[in-house]
Design an enzyme around this catalytic site. Structure first.
Site, PDB file in Angstrom:
ATOM      1  N   CYS A   2       0.849  -1.195   0.000  1.00  0.00           N
ATOM      2  CA  CYS A   2       0.000   0.000   0.000  1.00  0.00           C
ATOM      3  C   CYS A   2       0.889   1.251   0.000  1.00  0.00           C
ATOM      4  O   CYS A   2       2.000   1.239   0.511  1.00  0.00           O
ATOM      5  CB  CYS A   2      -0.936   0.121   1.181  1.00  0.00           C
ATOM      6  SG  CYS A   2      -2.013  -1.302   1.356  1.00  0.00           S
ATOM      7  N   ARG A  27       3.236   0.412  -5.347  1.00  0.00           N
ATOM      8  CA  ARG A  27       3.137  -0.289  -4.065  1.00  0.00           C
ATOM      9  C   ARG A  27       1.850  -1.089  -3.914  1.00  0.00           C
ATOM     10  O   ARG A  27       1.651  -1.794  -2.919  1.00  0.00           O
ATOM     11  CB  ARG A  27       3.221   0.716  -2.910  1.00  0.00           C
ATOM     12  CG  ARG A  27       4.487   1.540  -2.917  1.00  0.00           C
ATOM     13  CD  ARG A  27       4.498   2.513  -1.774  1.00  0.00           C
ATOM     14  NE  ARG A  27       4.496   1.841  -0.512  1.00  0.00           N
ATOM     15  CZ  ARG A  27       5.573   1.408   0.122  1.00  0.00           C
ATOM     16  NH1 ARG A  27       6.757   1.596  -0.404  1.00  0.00           N
ATOM     17  NH2 ARG A  27       5.480   0.788   1.272  1.00  0.00           N
ATOM     18  N   TRP A  74      -2.902  -2.461  -1.690  1.00  0.00           N
ATOM     19  CA  TRP A  74      -2.648  -3.856  -2.078  1.00  0.00           C
ATOM     20  C   TRP A  74      -3.345  -4.672  -1.005  1.00  0.00           C
ATOM     21  O   TRP A  74      -2.968  -4.634   0.169  1.00  0.00           O
ATOM     22  CB  TRP A  74      -1.156  -4.147  -2.105  1.00  0.00           C
ATOM     23  CG  TRP A  74      -0.822  -5.474  -2.680  1.00  0.00           C
ATOM     24  CD1 TRP A  74      -0.747  -5.809  -3.997  1.00  0.00           C
ATOM     25  CD2 TRP A  74      -0.505  -6.670  -1.949  1.00  0.00           C
ATOM     26  NE1 TRP A  74      -0.411  -7.125  -4.131  1.00  0.00           N
ATOM     27  CE2 TRP A  74      -0.256  -7.686  -2.890  1.00  0.00           C
ATOM     28  CE3 TRP A  74      -0.413  -6.974  -0.599  1.00  0.00           C
ATOM     29  CZ2 TRP A  74       0.082  -8.978  -2.530  1.00  0.00           C
ATOM     30  CZ3 TRP A  74      -0.084  -8.265  -0.233  1.00  0.00           C
ATOM     31  CH2 TRP A  74       0.160  -9.249  -1.196  1.00  0.00           C
ATOM     32  N   ASN A 100      -0.751   1.712   5.987  1.00  0.00           N
ATOM     33  CA  ASN A 100       0.040   0.726   5.245  1.00  0.00           C
ATOM     34  C   ASN A 100       0.634  -0.216   6.285  1.00  0.00           C
ATOM     35  O   ASN A 100       1.345   0.236   7.181  1.00  0.00           O
ATOM     36  CB  ASN A 100       1.152   1.433   4.453  1.00  0.00           C
ATOM     37  CG  ASN A 100       2.181   0.463   3.909  1.00  0.00           C
ATOM     38  OD1 ASN A 100       1.877  -0.687   3.660  1.00  0.00           O
ATOM     39  ND2 ASN A 100       3.399   0.931   3.734  1.00  0.00           N
ATOM     40  N   GLY A 101       0.326  -1.497   6.165  1.00  0.00           N
ATOM     41  CA  GLY A 101       0.851  -2.461   7.123  1.00  0.00           C
ATOM     42  C   GLY A 101      -0.223  -3.454   7.495  1.00  0.00           C
ATOM     43  O   GLY A 101      -1.148  -3.696   6.710  1.00  0.00           O
ATOM     44  N   GLU A 487      16.252 -15.992 -12.668  1.00  0.00           N
ATOM     45  CA  GLU A 487      15.814 -14.598 -12.751  1.00  0.00           C
ATOM     46  C   GLU A 487      15.085 -14.336 -14.080  1.00  0.00           C
ATOM     47  O   GLU A 487      14.054 -13.658 -14.108  1.00  0.00           O
ATOM     48  CB  GLU A 487      17.050 -13.683 -12.579  1.00  0.00           C
ATOM     49  CG  GLU A 487      16.816 -12.203 -12.713  1.00  0.00           C
ATOM     50  CD  GLU A 487      15.831 -11.608 -11.702  1.00  0.00           C
ATOM     51  OE1 GLU A 487      15.433 -12.291 -10.744  1.00  0.00           O
ATOM     52  OE2 GLU A 487      15.433 -10.458 -11.922  1.00  0.00           O
ATOM     53  N   LYS A 491      11.186 -13.091 -14.397  1.00  0.00           N
ATOM     54  CA  LYS A 491      10.777 -11.881 -15.122  1.00  0.00           C
ATOM     55  C   LYS A 491       9.643 -12.212 -16.081  1.00  0.00           C
ATOM     56  O   LYS A 491       8.655 -11.503 -16.147  1.00  0.00           O
ATOM     57  CB  LYS A 491      11.937 -11.298 -15.955  1.00  0.00           C
ATOM     58  CG  LYS A 491      12.964 -10.420 -15.371  1.00  0.00           C
ATOM     59  CD  LYS A 491      12.551  -9.319 -14.471  1.00  0.00           C
ATOM     60  CE  LYS A 491      12.286  -9.853 -13.103  1.00  0.00           C
ATOM     61  NZ  LYS A 491      12.971  -9.318 -11.986  1.00  0.00           N
ATOM     62  N   GLU A 494       6.288 -13.074 -14.161  1.00  0.00           N
ATOM     63  CA  GLU A 494       5.587 -12.028 -13.407  1.00  0.00           C
ATOM     64  C   GLU A 494       4.973 -10.963 -14.299  1.00  0.00           C
ATOM     65  O   GLU A 494       3.934 -10.410 -13.941  1.00  0.00           O
ATOM     66  CB  GLU A 494       6.460 -11.415 -12.300  1.00  0.00           C
ATOM     67  CG  GLU A 494       7.650 -10.639 -12.730  1.00  0.00           C
ATOM     68  CD  GLU A 494       8.511 -10.181 -11.552  1.00  0.00           C
ATOM     69  OE1 GLU A 494       7.986  -9.989 -10.448  1.00  0.00           O
ATOM     70  OE2 GLU A 494       9.717 -10.007 -11.749  1.00  0.00           O
ATOM     71  N   HIS A 510      16.882 -34.846 -15.175  1.00  0.00           N
ATOM     72  CA  HIS A 510      16.265 -35.449 -13.999  1.00  0.00           C
ATOM     73  C   HIS A 510      14.775 -35.127 -13.895  1.00  0.00           C
ATOM     74  O   HIS A 510      14.218 -35.159 -12.818  1.00  0.00           O
ATOM     75  CB  HIS A 510      17.008 -35.021 -12.730  1.00  0.00           C
ATOM     76  CG  HIS A 510      18.445 -35.413 -12.751  1.00  0.00           C
ATOM     77  ND1 HIS A 510      18.879 -36.688 -12.461  1.00  0.00           N
ATOM     78  CD2 HIS A 510      19.545 -34.709 -13.099  1.00  0.00           C
ATOM     79  CE1 HIS A 510      20.194 -36.742 -12.601  1.00  0.00           C
ATOM     80  NE2 HIS A 510      20.618 -35.549 -12.991  1.00  0.00           N
ATOM     81  N   LYS A 609       5.247  -3.710  -5.455  1.00  0.00           N
ATOM     82  CA  LYS A 609       6.703  -3.564  -5.494  1.00  0.00           C
ATOM     83  C   LYS A 609       7.371  -4.015  -4.201  1.00  0.00           C
ATOM     84  O   LYS A 609       8.324  -4.770  -4.226  1.00  0.00           O
ATOM     85  CB  LYS A 609       7.038  -2.104  -5.793  1.00  0.00           C
ATOM     86  CG  LYS A 609       8.510  -1.826  -5.933  1.00  0.00           C
ATOM     87  CD  LYS A 609       9.018  -2.333  -7.245  1.00  0.00           C
ATOM     88  CE  LYS A 609      10.508  -2.187  -7.393  1.00  0.00           C
ATOM     89  NZ  LYS A 609      11.035  -3.123  -8.386  1.00  0.00           N
TER      90      LYS A 609
HETATM   91  C1  F6R Z   1      10.838  -9.596  -8.876  1.00  0.00           C
HETATM   92  C2  F6R Z   1      10.690  -8.764  -7.722  1.00  0.00           C
HETATM   93  C3  F6R Z   1      10.464  -9.397  -6.390  1.00  0.00           C
HETATM   94  C4  F6R Z   1      11.422  -8.786  -5.353  1.00  0.00           C
HETATM   95  C5  F6R Z   1      11.131  -9.350  -3.960  1.00  0.00           C
HETATM   96  C6  F6R Z   1      12.102  -8.820  -2.920  1.00  0.00           C
HETATM   97  O1  F6R Z   1      10.996  -8.863 -10.038  1.00  0.00           O
HETATM   98  O2  F6R Z   1      10.767  -7.572  -7.813  1.00  0.00           O
HETATM   99  O3  F6R Z   1      10.622 -10.770  -6.464  1.00  0.00           O
HETATM  100  O4  F6R Z   1      12.728  -9.066  -5.744  1.00  0.00           O
HETATM  101  O5  F6R Z   1       9.831  -9.004  -3.580  1.00  0.00           O
HETATM  102  O6  F6R Z   1      12.035  -7.442  -2.806  1.00  0.00           O
HETATM  103  P1  F6R Z   1      13.191  -6.598  -2.153  1.00  0.00           P
HETATM  104  O7  F6R Z   1      14.394  -6.755  -2.987  1.00  0.00           O
HETATM  105  O8  F6R Z   1      12.654  -5.193  -2.167  1.00  0.00           O
HETATM  106  O9  F6R Z   1      13.382  -7.122  -0.772  1.00  0.00           O
END
Ligand code: F6R
Length: 614
Positions: A2, A27, A74, A100-101, A487, A491, A494, A510, A609
């Site tokens: 949020c 957020r 969120w 937020n929380g 990674e 990407k 998501e 395997h 985020k």
């Molecule tokens: C993927 C992504 C998330 C963050 C994860 C950790 O693209 O952005 O998987 O990497 O939520 O977030 P941080 O790095 O902010 O602790």
């Protein structure tokens, strides 16, 4: 998660609230709402994004209001509908809140309040909180600030909260524990944000609220900072932000993610600035210099992280073991926090996080602190909770990352991890000068190689067109390219919602090999020269089962290029550096596939985020 904004002062606030919420939409974007006060409160909320909310703001008087709160949500407690959206209002209609929380003990508080006659429209923990404050205010016969201080000592959980009392619209009360909150200050104009991006066009003077702190923002009397626990007055430590407005705008790119991908050469230079000296080559990181004795004596590094930061930590494992010869363990913060881990004297805990606010990583740090280890944090967001909770550390200096999918932060994390391990290896005599010098020479050139590989952009777009309708992807890599496979797959899934999995290439036999057919593109990261023939055999195995291979190759590769269905070349680089380069075309591939599919790239469904809840 949020995002919250607020304003009190002598200027009209509506534009600030709306534009500020748009900056914080990364957020969370399930629903949004504002309350502004002009003789009476105007509350507007709706499911969905800020643009939708904006269309409902038709009354002229809203434009004149000089106090207000806003929220982009969120969802945690309750469906993402209008009723559950913030701001929430107390039963009397006098107190408004944005939060937020998460309030973990909200159910027990709610049942006490229900017995006292309170009723609840939403399913949220926040509506419970605002009514608890109303109850305290009434029964203790105190002002809003005191009621907030008393009530927040009764809640368990995390919060960044802003309250407005319609009986005293000259004042906003804010408080923080766990979730971020920063106040921009320009005389007696106070701008509130979950991060500074909403207010940097107005002021760069700010106060980061600390945990267990509250502030009363009064447009006549100014700011009073108090301790939530003792109610004592505290001295605010104001900071001057270095953030520029252009850093949080799209700058002509269609999406923040694309802007952030193309920004990487600059971010890499920023991450290295002042830390690498050449002729003679030397790495200078003050937090390593200051803690070299502890680092040199350490038995083990334990990385704790989530998501892309966890993938970067895996790269770190290779780097530190190879260059500094220190054993490394990489832990999912969400698992580590609930285990009964063995942390011994000499272990160093390394939390890695872009936002510095990830709830699981923070909780893992708090749990680890019981063992009293040395905590060395690696974060992007300056002044974030993780940066504050750790004993020492290093910022990656990637600048604000707004696209939900991490790109430039991952790259800068990898650069910093490589630099740290080089520095430590050299200082402790585990790494000989030749290799040290060679990698430093590579690091100072890496931004040019990233520029060079952007020349492949059109080709990557073409490959994206060809495979955009595939329903599954496999990503394979060996050694240092294994974290890159993970990674790359993350990407793609998501932002395009295509199922993708990353595997160590040799693990294919395997199990995953059973999936391979003509409809299953396999992205093979084949830049590791040492194991080239092994990865070549993996490619053959895929081809002989009718699979489609998209290979990421080093320039000059002949064998895999000949048999792959498609290939993307990256500039030649040392094997420790090439994974950082190989990741960038995978960011672009995911971006273009998502773009062709019409996905909401900067705000993928169900994501946010920074994950500030469990
Ligand atoms: C993927 C992504 C998330 C963050 C994860 C950790 O693209 O952005 O998987 O990497 O939520 O977030 P941080 O790095 O902010 O602790």
């Amino acid at each position: 998660m949020c995002g919250i904004v607020g304003y009190i002062g002598s200027n009209p606030t509506l534009d600030f609230l709306i534009e500020g919420l748009k900056k914080l939409e990364y957020r969370g974007y399930d629903s949004s709402g504002i309350v502004v006060f002009m003789e009476k409160p105007y509350l507007k909320k709706c499911q969905g994004k800020i643009l939708k909310l904006e269309k409902t703001l038709i009354e002229k008087e809203l434009k004149l209001a000089q106090v207000g709160l806003g929220h982009t949500r969120w969802a945690t407690h309750g469906a993402p509908n209008t009723v559950n959206s913030h701001p929430h209002v107390s039963n009397s209609g006098e107190l408004y809140v944005v939060h937020n929380g998460i309030i973990e003990n909200y159910e027990s508080i709610k049942s006490v309040l229900i017995k006292k006659g309170y009723h609840f429209k939403s399913e949220t923990d926040t509506e419970v909180l605002v009514n608890l404050i109303e109850e305290v205010k009434k029964t203790e016969n105190v002002k809003l600030g005191k009621a907030v201080q008393i009530a927040l000592n009764q809640v368990i959980g995390a919060f960044a909260v802003c309250f407005l009392d319609v009986n005293n619209p000259n004042e906003i009360v804010v408080a923080k524990l766990g979730s971020p909150l920063v106040i921009g200050i320009e005389n007696n104009n106070f701008y509130i944000g979950s991060d500074p991006s909403p207010f940097i066009r107005y002021t760069n003077r700010c106060l980061y609220l600390g945990d267990n702190e509250m502030a009363i923002l009064n447009k006549k009397e100014g700011l009073t900072l108090r301790s939530l626990q003792t109610d004592n007055i505290l001295k605010p430590k104001l900071e001057n932000l270095k953030l520029e407005l252009e850093q949080v705008e799209k700058g002509g790119f269609k999406h923040f993610m694309l802007k952030e991908i193309f920004e990487q050469p600059k971010n890499i230079k920023d991450a290295l600035r002042g830390r690498i000296l050449t002729r003679p080559n030397r790495i200078k990181i003050s937090s390593i210099e200051e803690n070299i004795t502890k680092m040199a004596k350490s038995n083990r590094l334990i990385f704790i992280a989530c998501g892309s930061s966890w993938h970067a930590s895996l790269l770190g494992e290779y780097y530190f073991e190879e260059l500094a010869r220190i054993p490394v363990e990489v832990e999912y913060a969400s698992e580590f926090r609930y285990r009964n881990p063995i942390i011994k004297e000499g272990d160093i805990i390394v939390p890695l996080s872009q936002s510095g606010e990830t709830a699981d990583t923070l909780a893992a740090i708090k749990m680890a602190k019981e063992f009293n280890p040395f905590l060395f944090g690696i974060c992007n967001v300056v002044g974030s909770s993780i940066a504050r909770e750790t004993d020492s550390g290093v910022y990656i200096h990637a600048g604000p990352e707004i696209g939900v999918a991490s790109t430039k932060a991952f790259t800068c994390q990898a650069i910093i991890l490589l630099m740290l391990s080089l520095d430590l290896g050299y200082r402790t005599g585990k790494l000989e000068g030749l290799k040290y010098n060679l990698i430093i020479d590579e690091l100072v050139k890496i931004h040019q190689k990233v520029e060079q590989l952007f020349k492949e952009s059109k080709k990557i777009e073409h490959i994206a067109k060809k495979y955009q309708n595939s329903r599954n992807f496999l990503y394979l890599g060996r050694g240092l390219n294994f974290p890159i496979a993970l990674e790359g797959a993350l990407k793609l899934k998501e932002i395009s919602y295509i199922h993708a999995e990353g595997y160590p290439a040799a693990e294919m036999k395997h199990g995953p090999i059973a999936l391979i057919d003509k409809d299953m593109p396999v992205v093979v990261i084949a830049t590791e020269k040492g194991k080239y023939h092994k990865i070549l055999s993996n490619v053959m195995e895929i081809k002989s089962r009718g699979g489609k291979v998209i290979a990421i190759l080093s320039q000059g590769d002949e064998d895999i290029r000949r048999i792959a269905d498609d290939f993307i070349e990256i500039p030649n680089a040392d094997e420790l550096v090439s994974p950082i380069l190989a990741n960038i075309p995978l960011q672009l591939l995911a971006y273009h596939i998502a773009e062709l599919k019409g996905c909401e790239i900067d705000q993928p469904r169900n994501l946010a985020k920074s994950v500030t809840v469990e």
